[in-house]
Design a protein around this motif. Structure first.
Motif, PDB file in Angstrom:
ATOM      1  N   ARG A   9       9.507   9.670 -18.295  1.00  0.00           N
ATOM      2  CA  ARG A   9       8.337   9.354 -19.049  1.00  0.00           C
ATOM      3  C   ARG A   9       7.751   8.051 -19.405  1.00  0.00           C
ATOM      4  N   PHE A  10       8.827   7.221 -19.590  1.00  0.00           N
ATOM      5  CA  PHE A  10       8.740   5.849 -19.930  1.00  0.00           C
ATOM      6  C   PHE A  10       8.941   4.852 -18.691  1.00  0.00           C
ATOM      7  N   GLY A  11       8.619   5.563 -17.455  1.00  0.00           N
ATOM      8  CA  GLY A  11       8.517   4.801 -16.130  1.00  0.00           C
ATOM      9  C   GLY A  11       9.726   3.919 -15.815  1.00  0.00           C
ATOM     10  N   GLN A  12      10.889   4.499 -16.389  1.00  0.00           N
ATOM     11  CA  GLN A  12      12.200   3.500 -16.166  1.00  0.00           C
ATOM     12  C   GLN A  12      12.888   3.581 -14.816  1.00  0.00           C
ATOM     13  N   HIS A  13      12.603   2.547 -14.233  1.00  0.00           N
ATOM     14  CA  HIS A  13      13.265   2.121 -12.873  1.00  0.00           C
ATOM     15  C   HIS A  13      14.080   0.712 -13.215  1.00  0.00           C
ATOM     16  N   PHE A  14      15.273   0.552 -13.617  1.00  0.00           N
ATOM     17  CA  PHE A  14      16.003  -0.453 -13.637  1.00  0.00           C
ATOM     18  C   PHE A  14      16.538  -1.391 -12.437  1.00  0.00           C
ATOM     19  N   LEU A  15      16.089  -2.674 -12.471  1.00  0.00           N
ATOM     20  CA  LEU A  15      16.472  -3.465 -11.552  1.00  0.00           C
ATOM     21  C   LEU A  15      17.771  -3.681 -11.414  1.00  0.00           C
ATOM     22  N   SER A  16      18.222  -3.503  -9.984  1.00  0.00           N
ATOM     23  CA  SER A  16      19.814  -3.660  -9.922  1.00  0.00           C
ATOM     24  C   SER A  16      20.118  -4.565  -8.663  1.00  0.00           C
ATOM     25  N   ILE A  39       7.718  -7.591 -21.557  1.00  0.00           N
ATOM     26  CA  ILE A  39       7.501  -6.378 -21.862  1.00  0.00           C
ATOM     27  C   ILE A  39       8.626  -5.282 -21.025  1.00  0.00           C
ATOM     28  N   GLY A  40       8.914  -4.189 -21.688  1.00  0.00           N
ATOM     29  CA  GLY A  40       9.722  -3.263 -21.160  1.00  0.00           C
ATOM     30  C   GLY A  40      11.032  -3.930 -20.576  1.00  0.00           C
ATOM     31  N   PRO A  41      11.885  -4.566 -21.502  1.00  0.00           N
ATOM     32  CA  PRO A  41      13.181  -5.212 -21.040  1.00  0.00           C
ATOM     33  C   PRO A  41      14.316  -4.267 -20.520  1.00  0.00           C
ATOM     34  N   GLY A  42      14.209  -3.063 -21.026  1.00  0.00           N
ATOM     35  CA  GLY A  42      15.106  -1.997 -20.417  1.00  0.00           C
ATOM     36  C   GLY A  42      16.665  -2.131 -20.807  1.00  0.00           C
ATOM     37  N   LEU A  43      17.354  -2.312 -19.898  1.00  0.00           N
ATOM     38  CA  LEU A  43      18.690  -2.630 -19.829  1.00  0.00           C
ATOM     39  C   LEU A  43      18.854  -4.033 -19.616  1.00  0.00           C
ATOM     40  N   ILE A  60       9.278  -6.355 -25.838  1.00  0.00           N
ATOM     41  CA  ILE A  60       8.582  -5.394 -26.451  1.00  0.00           C
ATOM     42  C   ILE A  60       9.190  -4.055 -25.800  1.00  0.00           C
ATOM     43  N   GLU A  61       9.768  -3.149 -26.600  1.00  0.00           N
ATOM     44  CA  GLU A  61      10.422  -2.050 -25.955  1.00  0.00           C
ATOM     45  C   GLU A  61      10.087  -0.576 -26.756  1.00  0.00           C
ATOM     46  N   LEU A  62       9.626   0.211 -25.897  1.00  0.00           N
ATOM     47  CA  LEU A  62       9.104   1.474 -26.540  1.00  0.00           C
ATOM     48  C   LEU A  62      10.227   2.510 -27.004  1.00  0.00           C
ATOM     49  N   ASP A  63      11.244   2.640 -26.004  1.00  0.00           N
ATOM     50  CA  ASP A  63      12.352   3.476 -25.863  1.00  0.00           C
ATOM     51  C   ASP A  63      13.326   3.177 -27.041  1.00  0.00           C
ATOM     52  N   GLU A  80       9.755  -2.986 -31.408  1.00  0.00           N
ATOM     53  CA  GLU A  80       9.848  -1.729 -31.011  1.00  0.00           C
ATOM     54  C   GLU A  80       8.756  -1.217 -30.979  1.00  0.00           C
ATOM     55  N   SER A  81       7.819  -0.984 -30.109  1.00  0.00           N
ATOM     56  CA  SER A  81       6.372  -0.572 -30.114  1.00  0.00           C
ATOM     57  C   SER A  81       5.750  -0.261 -28.623  1.00  0.00           C
ATOM     58  N   ASP A  82       4.664   0.788 -28.558  1.00  0.00           N
ATOM     59  CA  ASP A  82       4.027   0.782 -27.263  1.00  0.00           C
ATOM     60  C   ASP A  82       3.362  -0.555 -27.158  1.00  0.00           C
ATOM     61  N   VAL A  83       3.584  -1.258 -25.943  1.00  0.00           N
ATOM     62  CA  VAL A  83       2.901  -2.372 -25.554  1.00  0.00           C
ATOM     63  C   VAL A  83       1.261  -2.467 -25.784  1.00  0.00           C
ATOM     64  N   LEU A  84       0.912  -1.166 -25.532  1.00  0.00           N
ATOM     65  CA  LEU A  84      -0.692  -1.223 -25.665  1.00  0.00           C
ATOM     66  C   LEU A  84      -1.313  -0.997 -27.229  1.00  0.00           C
ATOM     67  N   GLY A 104       7.464  -9.268 -17.310  1.00  0.00           N
ATOM     68  CA  GLY A 104       7.784  -7.761 -17.124  1.00  0.00           C
ATOM     69  C   GLY A 104       7.640  -7.004 -15.933  1.00  0.00           C
ATOM     70  N   ASN A 105       8.819  -6.141 -15.811  1.00  0.00           N
ATOM     71  CA  ASN A 105       8.713  -5.226 -14.914  1.00  0.00           C
ATOM     72  C   ASN A 105       8.068  -3.970 -15.464  1.00  0.00           C
ATOM     73  N   LEU A 106       7.000  -3.928 -15.363  1.00  0.00           N
ATOM     74  CA  LEU A 106       5.977  -2.987 -16.238  1.00  0.00           C
ATOM     75  C   LEU A 106       6.294  -1.397 -15.708  1.00  0.00           C
ATOM     76  N   PRO A 107       6.176  -0.728 -16.873  1.00  0.00           N
ATOM     77  CA  PRO A 107       6.366   0.740 -16.517  1.00  0.00           C
ATOM     78  C   PRO A 107       4.656   1.193 -15.491  1.00  0.00           C
ATOM     79  N   TYR A 108       5.226   1.588 -14.366  1.00  0.00           N
ATOM     80  CA  TYR A 108       4.068   1.714 -13.412  1.00  0.00           C
ATOM     81  C   TYR A 108       2.961   2.852 -13.873  1.00  0.00           C
ATOM     82  N   ASN A 109       3.145   3.871 -14.820  1.00  0.00           N
ATOM     83  CA  ASN A 109       2.118   4.817 -15.000  1.00  0.00           C
ATOM     84  C   ASN A 109       1.140   4.362 -15.931  1.00  0.00           C
ATOM     85  N   ILE A 110       1.523   2.965 -16.693  1.00  0.00           N
ATOM     86  CA  ILE A 110       0.388   2.321 -17.412  1.00  0.00           C
ATOM     87  C   ILE A 110       0.212   1.144 -17.208  1.00  0.00           C
ATOM     88  N   SER A 111       0.294   0.619 -15.796  1.00  0.00           N
ATOM     89  CA  SER A 111       0.107  -0.738 -15.655  1.00  0.00           C
ATOM     90  C   SER A 111      -1.265  -1.137 -15.424  1.00  0.00           C
TER      91      SER A 111
END
Ligand code: SAH
Length: 267
Positions: A9-16, A39-43, A60-63, A80-84, A104-111
């Motif tokens: 739900r957070f559009g998490q796809h981590f670059l590897s 935006i969305g640093p993830g891991l 800025i990280e929502l999770d 710690e927030s929703d970027v929007l 940022g590697n953006l969450p695609y569902n809200i790009s």
């Protein structure tokens, strides 16, 4: 720390893929001391190489779990927030700088919402580098009379110079997304036309509401309702009209906000 399970739900796809990460960081070309927001640093796949070059980075990280991990990193300021919901003008003021770089590697569902949110803060942004669904970037950079040309192309090309600089296949992520990705560089234009953004947005939305129809059925009716008496050829389809024609039309409809903008700017 325990392994993080990717949240869909957070559009998490981590670059590897380290070669891709290197190529993105080279494209961003961070310089020590520059003010940057991720935006969305993830891991921290991009975060770590960026902060090694910058010395400090705001993220800025929502999770909540990811934000907690990131706070343990001594060189990061974590929002710690929703970027929007983030006021980028306020963040720039808090950082004591006139302009920030945003990546940022953006969450695609809200790009698309993120791109429109950032458009409001374009005056405090030096440049933006985003990983997005390739299909979205194709639409951002599309020229008129192509099937990709639409609302996103007009609303962004009016304000930014944009360049798709890297293709990224699904295998570069864990878990892999179902779509191809790409990285876009967006640099705000130095002397944009002083159009009323809200008006421009409404106009472009009306124009593209039925992209196969001639504009006289859609935009024409909207212009009539506004009492517009100037020149604009509505015997075209929305997708045939170059960005600059939309800009000129928005200007002709009036730089409505100019007075209140100046008042706000002088405060
Ligand atoms: N940059 C990392 C992660 C990319 S996945 C990498 O490349 O590996 C997208 C990231 O955005 C995740 O960390 C996710 O938790 C975060 N995210 C999702 N929705 C968000 C929102 N509304 N505001 C801020 N961050 C968000």
């Amino acid at each position: 720390m325990s392994k993080h399970i990717a949240r869909k739900r957070f559009g998490q796809h981590f670059l590897s893929d380290s070669a891709i990460i290197d190529a993105i960081v080279r494209g961003i070309a961070p310089v020590a001391g520059e003010p940057m927001i991720e935006i969305g640093p993830g891991l921290a796949a991009l975060t770590q190489p960026l902060v090694e070059r910058l010395g400090h980075l705001t993220v800025i990280e929502l999770d909540r779990d990811l934000a907690k991990r990131l706070r343990a990193h001594g060189q990061l300021s974590v929002i710690e927030s929703d970027v929007l919901r983030v006021d980028f003008a306020q963040v720039a003021r808090d950082m004591n700088v006139p302009r920030v770089r945003v990546v940022g590697n953006l969450p695609y569902n809200i790009s698309t919402p993120i791109l429109f949110h950032l458009l409001q803060y374009v005056d405090v942004i030096q440049d933006q580098h985003f990983m997005l669904q390739k299909e979205v970037i194709d639409r951002m950079v599309a020229g008129p009379s192509t099937s990709d040309y639409g609302r996103l192309s007009v609303m962004l090309q009016w304000r930014y110079a944009m360049e798709n600089f890297l293709f990224v296949p699904p295998e570069s992520f864990d878990p892999p997304p179902r779509v191809d990705s790409a990285v876009v560089r967006m640099v705000p234009l130095a002397n944009p036309a002083p159009v009323d953004v809200g008006l421009m947005e409404e106009m472009v939305q009306v124009a593209f509401s039925q992209r196969r129809k001639l504009l006289r059925h859609t935009l024409g009716a909207w212009l009539d309702a506004r009492g517009f008496s100037g020149q604009f050829d509505t015997q075209r389809r929305a997708e045939e009209v170059p960005v600059d024609d939309y800009v000129q039309l928005a200007l002709a409809l009036g730089p409505a906000q100019a007075a209140s903008d100046q008042a706000a700017a002088s405060q």
